[in-house]
Design a protein around this motif. Structure first.
Motif, mmCIF file in Angstrom:
data_model
loop_
_atom_site.group_PDB
_atom_site.id
_atom_site.type_symbol
_atom_site.label_atom_id
_atom_site.label_comp_id
_atom_site.label_asym_id
_atom_site.label_seq_id
_atom_site.Cartn_x
_atom_site.Cartn_y
_atom_site.Cartn_z
ATOM 1 N N LEU A 1 84.533 36.192 6.861
ATOM 2 C CA LEU A 1 84.699 37.646 6.829
ATOM 3 C C LEU A 1 86.178 37.999 7.019
ATOM 4 O O LEU A 1 86.973 37.156 7.457
ATOM 5 C CB LEU A 1 83.856 38.295 7.938
ATOM 6 N N PRO A 2 86.587 39.237 6.734
ATOM 7 C CA PRO A 2 87.988 39.645 6.912
ATOM 8 C C PRO A 2 88.439 39.561 8.372
ATOM 9 O O PRO A 2 87.627 39.422 9.301
ATOM 10 C CB PRO A 2 87.997 41.098 6.406
ATOM 11 N N PHE A 3 89.750 39.703 8.569
ATOM 12 C CA PHE A 3 90.371 39.543 9.884
ATOM 13 C C PHE A 3 89.806 40.521 10.918
ATOM 14 O O PHE A 3 89.642 40.166 12.093
ATOM 15 C CB PHE A 3 91.886 39.721 9.761
ATOM 16 N N ALA A 4 89.497 41.740 10.506
ATOM 17 C CA ALA A 4 88.968 42.734 11.438
ATOM 18 C C ALA A 4 87.660 42.259 12.067
ATOM 19 O O ALA A 4 87.394 42.511 13.254
ATOM 20 C CB ALA A 4 88.752 44.068 10.716
ATOM 21 N N TRP A 5 86.826 41.563 11.296
ATOM 22 C CA TRP A 5 85.573 41.036 11.833
ATOM 23 C C TRP A 5 85.823 39.896 12.813
ATOM 24 O O TRP A 5 85.068 39.705 13.768
ATOM 25 C CB TRP A 5 84.674 40.573 10.693
ATOM 26 N N LEU A 6 86.883 39.135 12.586
ATOM 27 C CA LEU A 6 87.246 38.091 13.542
ATOM 28 C C LEU A 6 87.606 38.720 14.887
ATOM 29 O O LEU A 6 87.186 38.234 15.948
ATOM 30 C CB LEU A 6 88.425 37.268 13.009
ATOM 31 N N LEU A 7 88.384 39.817 14.856
ATOM 32 C CA LEU A 7 88.740 40.504 16.097
ATOM 33 C C LEU A 7 87.494 41.058 16.790
ATOM 34 O O LEU A 7 87.379 40.983 18.022
ATOM 35 C CB LEU A 7 89.722 41.641 15.807
ATOM 36 N N ALA A 8 86.568 41.609 16.014
ATOM 37 C CA ALA A 8 85.327 42.118 16.600
ATOM 38 C C ALA A 8 84.548 40.987 17.276
ATOM 39 O O ALA A 8 83.993 41.158 18.376
ATOM 40 C CB ALA A 8 84.474 42.784 15.520
ATOM 41 N N GLY A 9 84.516 39.832 16.629
ATOM 42 C CA GLY A 9 83.832 38.685 17.213
ATOM 43 C C GLY A 9 84.494 38.208 18.491
ATOM 44 O O GLY A 9 83.813 37.887 19.481
ATOM 45 N N ARG A 10 85.818 38.188 18.501
ATOM 46 C CA ARG A 10 86.537 37.767 19.705
ATOM 47 C C ARG A 10 86.324 38.766 20.848
ATOM 48 O O ARG A 10 86.241 38.382 22.012
ATOM 49 C CB ARG A 10 88.030 37.629 19.395
ATOM 50 N N ALA A 11 86.240 40.063 20.515
ATOM 51 C CA ALA A 11 85.964 41.065 21.547
ATOM 52 C C ALA A 11 84.579 40.839 22.147
ATOM 53 O O ALA A 11 84.390 40.930 23.372
ATOM 54 C CB ALA A 11 86.070 42.469 20.957
ATOM 55 N N ALA A 12 83.592 40.534 21.294
ATOM 56 C CA ALA A 12 82.237 40.257 21.783
ATOM 57 C C ALA A 12 82.214 39.006 22.648
ATOM 58 O O ALA A 12 81.510 38.951 23.677
ATOM 59 C CB ALA A 12 81.279 40.118 20.606
ATOM 60 N N GLN A 13 82.994 37.991 22.278
ATOM 61 C CA GLN A 13 83.069 36.784 23.103
ATOM 62 C C GLN A 13 83.675 37.103 24.468
ATOM 63 O O GLN A 13 83.258 36.538 25.486
ATOM 64 C CB GLN A 13 83.908 35.719 22.396
ATOM 65 N N GLY A 14 84.645 38.001 24.509
ATOM 66 C CA GLY A 14 85.293 38.346 25.767
ATOM 67 C C GLY A 14 84.360 38.990 26.770
ATOM 68 O O GLY A 14 84.558 38.864 27.986
ATOM 69 N N VAL A 15 83.323 39.678 26.278
ATOM 70 C CA VAL A 15 82.344 40.288 27.189
ATOM 71 C C VAL A 15 81.746 39.228 28.109
ATOM 72 O O VAL A 15 81.450 39.490 29.274
ATOM 73 C CB VAL A 15 81.244 41.005 26.380
ATOM 74 N N GLY A 16 81.603 38.016 27.608
ATOM 75 C CA GLY A 16 81.010 36.950 28.402
ATOM 76 C C GLY A 16 81.833 36.539 29.610
ATOM 77 O O GLY A 16 81.295 35.927 30.554
ATOM 78 N N LEU A 17 83.121 36.871 29.620
ATOM 79 C CA LEU A 17 83.948 36.505 30.765
ATOM 80 C C LEU A 17 83.475 37.177 32.048
ATOM 81 O O LEU A 17 83.776 36.719 33.141
ATOM 82 C CB LEU A 17 85.412 36.863 30.479
ATOM 83 N N GLY A 18 82.741 38.280 31.902
ATOM 84 C CA GLY A 18 82.223 38.953 33.084
ATOM 85 C C GLY A 18 81.048 38.257 33.736
ATOM 86 O O GLY A 18 80.572 38.674 34.798
ATOM 87 N N LEU A 19 80.543 37.179 33.116
ATOM 88 C CA LEU A 19 79.380 36.485 33.654
ATOM 89 C C LEU A 19 79.710 35.604 34.851
ATOM 90 O O LEU A 19 78.815 35.222 35.604
ATOM 91 C CB LEU A 19 78.730 35.621 32.563
ATOM 92 N N THR A 20 80.986 35.268 35.031
ATOM 93 C CA THR A 20 81.354 34.360 36.119
ATOM 94 C C THR A 20 80.912 34.901 37.475
ATOM 95 O O THR A 20 80.332 34.180 38.298
ATOM 96 C CB THR A 20 82.867 34.113 36.109
ATOM 97 N N ALA A 21 81.185 36.191 37.722
ATOM 98 C CA ALA A 21 80.793 36.785 39.005
ATOM 99 C C ALA A 21 79.280 36.802 39.168
ATOM 100 O O ALA A 21 78.762 36.622 40.281
ATOM 101 C CB ALA A 21 81.359 38.202 39.112
ATOM 102 N N LEU A 22 78.549 37.004 38.083
ATOM 103 C CA LEU A 22 77.087 36.998 38.166
ATOM 104 C C LEU A 22 76.557 35.613 38.512
ATOM 105 O O LEU A 22 75.554 35.470 39.219
ATOM 106 C CB LEU A 22 76.480 37.480 36.848
ATOM 107 N N MET A 23 77.221 34.557 38.007
ATOM 108 C CA MET A 23 76.804 33.199 38.352
ATOM 109 C C MET A 23 76.992 32.950 39.858
ATOM 110 O O MET A 23 76.184 32.252 40.491
ATOM 111 C CB MET A 23 77.611 32.179 37.552
ATOM 112 N N MET A 24 78.047 33.511 40.429
ATOM 113 C CA MET A 24 78.258 33.388 41.871
ATOM 114 C C MET A 24 77.143 34.101 42.635
ATOM 115 O O MET A 24 76.653 33.609 43.665
ATOM 116 C CB MET A 24 79.619 33.964 42.257
ATOM 117 N N SER A 25 76.741 35.267 42.135
ATOM 118 C CA SER A 25 75.672 36.015 42.776
ATOM 119 C C SER A 25 74.358 35.244 42.732
ATOM 120 O O SER A 25 73.599 35.213 43.710
ATOM 121 C CB SER A 25 75.516 37.372 42.082
ATOM 122 N N VAL A 26 74.073 34.603 41.601
ATOM 123 C CA VAL A 26 72.859 33.784 41.477
ATOM 124 C C VAL A 26 72.884 32.648 42.492
ATOM 125 O O VAL A 26 71.888 32.373 43.176
ATOM 126 C CB VAL A 26 72.734 33.224 40.041
#
Length: 459
Positions: A81-106
């Motif tokens: 896909l075009p470059f803009a879709w790559l950026l959208a995908g990378r933004a979606a991947q970045g959302v996962g960085l917030g899971l680290t604190a949840l793993m600590m809570s678990v």
């Protein structure tokens, strides 16, 4: 631990692929840099929201839904896909960085107290050394099969992480509220976006200082408004009152300044290793070989993380933070004084990993010692945001110092600019050490007063 490692490794995929993305998609290097920047931005914005959602009874659903978003984003980075879709995908991947604190809570909710502390420490460590795992693998895959193959690694491991979470992730206690104030979340998101945007755009500070200053003022105003609204809210996104506790505030200040220094040295070493010989210094390493320089960082970082919970039984957490900061400062001194051969870079990177591993493992214990179980994910989410801002500023400061040390007409900085940047890092780690020592002194006083009171009452 696996989920924390995966999201950290996927988040770091943008770093070694920037040049290849620019050539593959025929965009400028500044545009390609956004494949890393947008991941950090989305991660910092999503983290406090996920932390609050994860503090409620719907934590399992939050984790699975977030991983599903990451998998979808990973698919976008692989599809032609075009470059803009790559950026959208990378933004979606970045959302996962917030899971680290949840793993600590678990870990804190579902493991025995004797095991939860060590597990939380390791989750914190792998969330940092994950870049040392993703960097060389991404570089190797990029050389073999191109950018899409490298991003395919992210799709594979995030899919496995989603399946693992679906099979094994327990539900949170049902007596918790995970309500999110949407307006507060938007205000925080805008403020953090401006902070991280300004930290990543070094050219804006050099060529449009007035615009950068105005945006910085707007960011400060938004964050002040957010803080005021959080203090008045009955269901705050982040418990700001808890953050004001001296132990939590001191730990977050140490994390912020220390994060600047840690990421600065990581940036300096990897950039120096890839600088071609024509610049008069450097080793001209390929992306894959430069990634191998991170192996000592990952190995010694993980080792330090494993040992730190045992050391904490004898040495107080704030003192461990101070000692770790001294170790990272030693890495800066080594890099400033000796970088004429590749072995010296490996040593400096190993020292950095040792310091970062012990610092990261000790940090959760300092914060969670004064944090209720129900606020684990919220407290650690705030600490992650502080760390992200510190890392971004460390990268930006390194870029500004190196740009200032680049002679007119030259593409690469002068060798002395790296020494100057290293000295800036030494100063940052000195501040981190002093902050940690002040925290340790206050903590020792706090424990001494109850002991004196009990002694007087017994008399």
């Amino acid at each position: 631990m696996f989920i924390a490692l995966v999201v950290a490794a996927v988040g770091s995929l943008g770093t070694p692929l920037i040049t290849r993305v620019a050539t593959t998609f025929q965009v400028s290097l500044d545009s390609a840099q956004w494949t890393l920047t947008i991941t950090l931005l989305s991660g910092a914005v999503a983290t406090p929201v996920l932390g609050r959602l994860g503090a409620g009874a719907h934590r399992r659903t939050t984790i699975l839904a977030t991983l599903a978003v990451v998998v979808a984003g990973s698919a976008l980075t692989v599809l032609p896909l075009p470059f803009a879709w790559l950026l959208a995908g990378r933004a979606a991947q970045g959302v996962g960085l917030g899971l680290t604190a949840l793993m600590m809570s678990v870990a804190r909710d579902h493991l025995p107290e004797a095991r939860s502390g060590a597990t939380i420490a390791l989750v914190s460590v792998v969330s940092i050394i994950g870049s040392g795992v993703g960097y060389p693998l991404a570089g190797l895959l990029a050389e073999i099969g191109g950018v899409r193959a490298a991003y395919g690694l992210g799709l594979l491991v995030t899919t496995v992480a989603l399946l693992a979470a679906w099979r094994s992730m327990p539900a949170a206690p049902a007596d918790r509220s995970g309500h999110v104030d949407v307006v507060s979340a938007l205000v925080l998101a805008c403020g953090l976006f401006l902070v991280l945007f300004l930290a990543s755009q070094t050219n804006l500070w050099r060529h449009h200082l007035g615009v950068a200053m105005v945006l910085a003022a707007v960011a400060v105003l938004l964050l002040c408004v957010w803080t005021f609204s959080e203090l008045r809210s009955k269901t705050p996104l982040v418990d700001v009152r808890a953050v004001r506790h001296p132990a939590v505030a001191g730990a977050n200040i140490a994390m912020f300044v220390g994060g600047i220094g840690m990421y600065l040295l990581l940036t300096l070493i990897t950039r120096y290793a890839q600088t071609p010989h024509s610049a008069g210094y450097g080793f001209g390493l390929t992306t894959f070989v430069a990634g191998l320089v991170l192996i000592p960082f990952s190995v010694l970082g993980f080792t330090a993380g494993k040992l730190t919970p045992r050391v904490r039984k004898r040495i107080d957490g704030p003192l461990l933070l101070a000692g770790s900061a001294v170790v990272v400062g030693g890495g800066f001194v080594l890099f400033a004084a000796a970088r004429s051969n590749l072995a010296e870079l490996f040593v400096a990177m190993g020292v950095l990993g040792l310091g970062v591993g012990s610092f990261s493992a000790a940090m959760p214990g300092v914060i969670l010692a004064v944090t209720p179980k129900s606020e684990t994910s919220s407290a650690m989410s705030f600490n992650y945001v502080v760390r992200s801002v510190g890392y971004s500023l460390g990268s930006a400061i390194g870029g500004l110092v190196l740009a200032g040390g680049t002679s007119p007409g030259r593409l690469f900085p002068n060798d002395s600019a790296f020494t100057t940047a290293a000295l800036v890092g030494v100063a940052a780690m000195a501040v981190t050490t002093l902050t940690s020592l002040a925290l340790a002194r206050r903590r020792s006083r706090a424990t001494a007063v109850p002991a004196q009171s009990s002694a007087q009452s017994s008399d």
